[in-house]
Design an enzyme around this catalytic site. Structure first.
Site, PDB file in Angstrom:
ATOM      1  N   GLU A  33       0.831  -1.209   0.000  1.00 21.53           N
ATOM      2  CA  GLU A  33       0.000   0.000   0.000  1.00 21.53           C
ATOM      3  C   GLU A  33       0.865   1.259   0.000  1.00 21.53           C
ATOM      4  OE1 GLU A  33      -3.122  -0.114  -1.187  1.00 21.53           O
ATOM      5  OE2 GLU A  33      -3.645  -1.461   0.459  1.00 21.53           O
ATOM      6  N   HIS A  34       0.514   2.176  -0.906  1.00 20.05           N
ATOM      7  CA  HIS A  34       1.239   3.438  -1.111  1.00 20.05           C
ATOM      8  C   HIS A  34       2.634   3.214  -1.675  1.00 20.05           C
ATOM      9  CE1 HIS A  34      -1.698   6.337   0.519  1.00 20.05           C
ATOM     10  NE2 HIS A  34      -2.119   5.274   1.185  1.00 20.05           N
ATOM     11  N   ASP A  36       3.040   2.087  -4.867  1.00 19.96           N
ATOM     12  CA  ASP A  36       3.055   2.219  -6.343  1.00 19.96           C
ATOM     13  C   ASP A  36       3.700   3.524  -6.800  1.00 19.96           C
ATOM     14  OD1 ASP A  36       0.793   3.781  -5.627  1.00 19.96           O
ATOM     15  OD2 ASP A  36      -0.510   2.917  -7.175  1.00 19.96           O
ATOM     16  N   ALA A 122     -15.232   3.379  -1.147  1.00 15.24           N
ATOM     17  CA  ALA A 122     -14.894   2.186  -0.363  1.00 15.24           C
ATOM     18  C   ALA A 122     -13.435   1.784  -0.534  1.00 15.24           C
ATOM     19  CB  ALA A 122     -15.806   1.030  -0.767  1.00 15.24           C
ATOM     20  N   ASP A 171      -4.267   0.913  -9.637  1.00 16.23           N
ATOM     21  CA  ASP A 171      -5.696   0.640  -9.827  1.00 16.23           C
ATOM     22  C   ASP A 171      -6.053   0.441 -11.299  1.00 16.23           C
ATOM     23  OD1 ASP A 171      -5.501   1.246  -7.176  1.00 16.23           O
ATOM     24  OD2 ASP A 171      -6.592   3.145  -7.305  1.00 16.23           O
TER      25      ASP A 171
HETATM   26  C1  GLA Z   1      -5.137   4.689  -4.188  1.00 16.53           C
HETATM   27  C2  GLA Z   1      -4.344   5.086  -5.431  1.00 16.53           C
HETATM   28  C3  GLA Z   1      -3.325   4.003  -5.795  1.00 16.53           C
HETATM   29  C4  GLA Z   1      -2.477   3.602  -4.587  1.00 16.53           C
HETATM   30  C5  GLA Z   1      -3.355   3.339  -3.364  1.00 16.53           C
HETATM   31  C6  GLA Z   1      -2.552   3.115  -2.112  1.00 16.53           C
HETATM   32  O1  GLA Z   1      -5.931   3.585  -4.474  1.00 16.53           O
HETATM   33  O2  GLA Z   1      -5.202   5.306  -6.512  1.00 16.53           O
HETATM   34  O3  GLA Z   1      -2.524   4.426  -6.863  1.00 16.53           O
HETATM   35  O4  GLA Z   1      -1.508   4.574  -4.320  1.00 16.53           O
HETATM   36  O5  GLA Z   1      -4.258   4.393  -3.113  1.00 16.53           O
HETATM   37  O6  GLA Z   1      -1.790   1.954  -2.213  1.00 16.53           O
END
Ligand code: GLA
Length: 390
Positions: A33-34, A36, A122, A171
């Site tokens: 998470e975070h 990317d 969500a 995403d």
């Molecule tokens: C959101 C962003 C993604 C990613 C996540 C955290 O979903 O759109 O690019 O940074 O947060 O992992």
């Protein structure tokens, strides 16, 4: 009525023609998470909630966009000047059209009807699903053949520039490249990826806290800046680094002195989270779900304490999950500040798990909790027949 039949009928009623239908899924992130936007690693899976786009040609150079969720219909000229953000729901779709054209892909005029079923707010990437469904619909209807990874980049830039959200690539990428029953391990620098099977013996259970705190987007962009600040400071002593991806734990500890406390904490989360994705992928491949679940637990604690993107509702949901039988791991998923948790749960326990967690969450908070029991789904596609839509 299923998503395709209903959207086809509504399109006919509105535009008097038969459309083609495309769909793109939302996603859940298992771990990473975070990472990317720090050129790191992620392990998401597409889920069986889609944004549906019905599309048909127009003779003029306009896009006419309707949504089943919003009353107003948007009309824009396909010239660069008129493709501007309007701060409404249509920005995701218009942003994609603008970005496609900016990158040299000439679009034809089209009517679009959009129906989003990915829960909004969500943390399951409803916005990416709109971007991707629109992008493949516009590209295919304009006779353009665009590589999926390139399309993911185009959709990401659309969100960065049009919605002002400096999101990474995860995403949009998973929405385009997802594969049924597999998670996808993505190297966000090289954009190379590999599929990792999810064993049939487990389910991905998503628990929606039902809250989305207002600060989410602003804080998201701030986290990104804090990571960039950490890179700038570290680059003074480690000139070869380009992103936190290039830093290991030893280097970080050795040069801790050049960082502010906040920058150090953010960097520590990223460095260790990248390790967890790589180790977690191996654990999943070896069928070691218990080990994978431990990485999920560590990830949540790190997001809560070091990266500071969790919130009371997410922490409670994780705590309730950990008290249930059959759970391997539980953590917040997505950007944070509300949204959902992802839980890896023994398939035999999944229904009871979802029910108990939802009940306990509602008792504690007074907020209804929606739960979804999933396995990974296929990425975006044109829907050829009603069968495929089911
Ligand atoms: C959101 C962003 C993604 C990613 C996540 C955290 O979903 O759109 O690019 O940074 O947060 O992992």
């Amino acid at each position: 009525m299923n998503g395709q039949n209903s959207i086809v009928e509504k399109f006919r009623a509105k535009f008097g023609a038969n459309p083609h239908v495309y769909r793109a899924p939302g996603r859940v992130n298992l771990i990473g998470e975070h990472t990317d936007y720090n050129d790191g690693f992620v392990l998401p899976a597409a889920i069986g909630f889609y944004c549906w786009v019905a599309v048909g040609p127009r003779q003029d150079r306009k896009l006419v966009i309707s949504s089943e969720e919003f009353p107003e219909q948007i009309e824009v000229e396909l010239s660069a000047e008129s493709l501007r953000p309007s701060r409404t729901w249509s920005d995701y779709a218009v942003g994609v059209a603008a970005q496609l054209q900016k990158e040299g892909f000439g679009l034809s005029g089209a009517n679009l009807l959009i129906h989003g079923e990915v829960p909004i707010g969500a943390g399951l990437s409803s916005s990416a699903s709109i971007e991707v469904a629109t992008a493949i619909a516009l590209a295919e209807e304009s006779g353009l053949s665009i590589d999926r990874t390139r399309l993911a980049r185009i959709c990401q830039r659309a969100e960065n520039e049009f919605a002002g959200m400096r999101c990474g690539i995860m995403d949009q990428f998973i929405s385009l490249h997802g594969r049924a029953n597999h998670a996808l391990m993505l190297d966000c620098r090289s954009l190379q990826f590999e599929f990792v099977p999810i064993p049939e013996s487990v389910r991905l259970v998503i628990c929606n806290t039902g809250v989305k705190h207002k600060l989410a987007d602003g804080e998201y962009n701030r986290r990104r800046e804090e990571c960039e600040e950490a890179v700038r400071s570290l680059a003074k002593v480690l000139p070869n680094i380009r992103a936190l991806r290039d830093v290991n734990k030893e280097q970080l500890e050795q040069h801790r002195g050049v960082l502010s406390e906040i920058a150090y904490q953010r960097a520590l989360h990223i460095v260790k989270e990248n390790e967890r994705v790589l180790n977690g992928k191996e654990a999943l491949r070896n069928g070691d779900l218990r080990q994978f679940g431990e990485y999920m637990a560590e990830s949540h604690v790190s997001l809560r304490d070091l990266f500071e993107v969790s919130c009371a509702e997410l922490d409670l949901m994780v705590e309730l999950a950990n008290a249930e039988p059959g759970v391997y791991g539980a953590r917040m998923t997505g950007g944070g500040f509300g949204g959902a948790t992802i839980n890896l749960v023994d398939a035999r326990c999944a229904a009871g798990f979802a029910e108990n967690v939802a009940k306990a969450y509602e008792e504690n908070t007074g907020i209804a909790c929606a739960t979804y029991i999933c396995m990974p789904a296929e990425g975006a596609s044109r829907v050829e027949s009603a069968e495929q839509a089911r």
